[in-house]
Design a protein around this motif. Structure first.
Motif, PDB file in Angstrom:
ATOM      1  N   THR A 118       0.829  -1.212   0.000  1.00 20.26           N
ATOM      2  CA  THR A 118       0.000   0.000   0.000  1.00 20.26           C
ATOM      3  C   THR A 118       0.861   1.258   0.000  1.00 20.26           C
ATOM      4  O   THR A 118       0.502   2.248  -0.641  1.00 20.26           O
ATOM      5  CB  THR A 118      -0.970   0.014   1.197  1.00 20.26           C
ATOM      6  OG1 THR A 118      -0.230  -0.144   2.413  1.00 20.26           O
ATOM      7  CG2 THR A 118      -2.006  -1.088   1.070  1.00 20.26           C
ATOM      8  N   ALA A 138      -8.072   8.660  -2.144  1.00 23.99           N
ATOM      9  CA  ALA A 138      -8.138   8.257  -0.740  1.00 23.99           C
ATOM     10  C   ALA A 138      -9.553   8.404  -0.190  1.00 23.99           C
ATOM     11  O   ALA A 138      -9.937   7.694   0.740  1.00 23.99           O
ATOM     12  CB  ALA A 138      -7.150   9.074   0.085  1.00 23.99           C
ATOM     13  N   GLN A 141     -11.982   5.400   0.456  1.00 25.96           N
ATOM     14  CA  GLN A 141     -11.871   4.493   1.595  1.00 25.96           C
ATOM     15  C   GLN A 141     -13.179   4.293   2.353  1.00 25.96           C
ATOM     16  O   GLN A 141     -13.541   3.146   2.630  1.00 25.96           O
ATOM     17  CB  GLN A 141     -10.765   4.947   2.540  1.00 25.96           C
ATOM     18  CG  GLN A 141      -9.391   4.743   1.981  1.00 25.96           C
ATOM     19  CD  GLN A 141      -8.310   5.247   2.902  1.00 25.96           C
ATOM     20  OE1 GLN A 141      -8.563   5.806   3.961  1.00 25.96           O
ATOM     21  NE2 GLN A 141      -7.062   5.053   2.501  1.00 25.96           N
TER      22      GLN A 141
END
Length: 186
Positions: A118, A138, A141
């Motif tokens: 990651t 992001a 998520q």
């Protein structure tokens, strides 16, 4: 990135950011527990986001000179120092023959896929699209967390959460592809 003078962010990016935040809000509002929290938790969350943003900007600068593999190795080794220092006594007392093969496999999986892979993927994303634009990715998520809760825990997904996922995806598409306009820092 803009405040640090590292990138010129166009109107399209700002519109995508607002849409992405709106999508994250929809995902949170659609959760069965709703929105709740105290001031300390909110401030901790904002502080974590701020330090992650600064970290991503610094990584972006370093990516101009170093590979994601080298940066990841250095970051992970530096991160091990305080972890090992605080766990030193427990590490000495641990019976290393006690964990079975499945436990060791879980440790290796967690290390390689949840940490190393990651980091390399995140650093590569920063290198390819810049810290600002990669932050939009992001924001997937919370939505992906809801998707995995459906798949693994048999939870349900609300229409608000689905709409939030579409809003986040639309924001990523709106932001566009390609490298951002990066300013020199040398």
């Amino acid at each position: 990135a803009r405040l640090a003078g590292l990138a010129r962010l166009r109107f399209r990016f700002w519109a995508a950011t607002v849409l992405s935040f709106f999508g994250v809000g929809l995902v949170a509002l659609g959760a069965s527990g709703g929105l709740r929290g105290d001031l300390g938790g909110v401030l901790l969350g904002l502080g974590a986001a701020g330090t992650w943003a600064a970290y991503s900007l610094v990584i972006g600068i370093l990516m101009r000179r170093y590979s994601p593999y080298r940066i990841s190795a250095i970051v992970l080794l530096a991160g091990c120092v305080p972890l090992f220092a605080t766990a030193f006594q427990q590490l000495l007392e641990q019976d290393w023959t006690e964990p079975n093969a499945l436990a060791w496999a879980a440790v290796i999986y967690g290390l390689l896929f949840s940490l190393v892979a990651t980091n390399i993927l995140w650093f590569t994303a920063i290198d390819r699209v810049g810290a600002a634009r990669s932050s939009l990715y992001a924001n997937l998520q919370p939505f992906l967390g809801a998707v995995f809760a459906v798949l693994i825990l048999s939870e349900s997904m609300s229409p608000l959460q689905v709409a939030g996922g579409f809003a986040i995806a639309a924001a990523i598409i709106l932001a566009g592809r390609g490298r951002p306009v990066v300013m020199d820092v040398d």
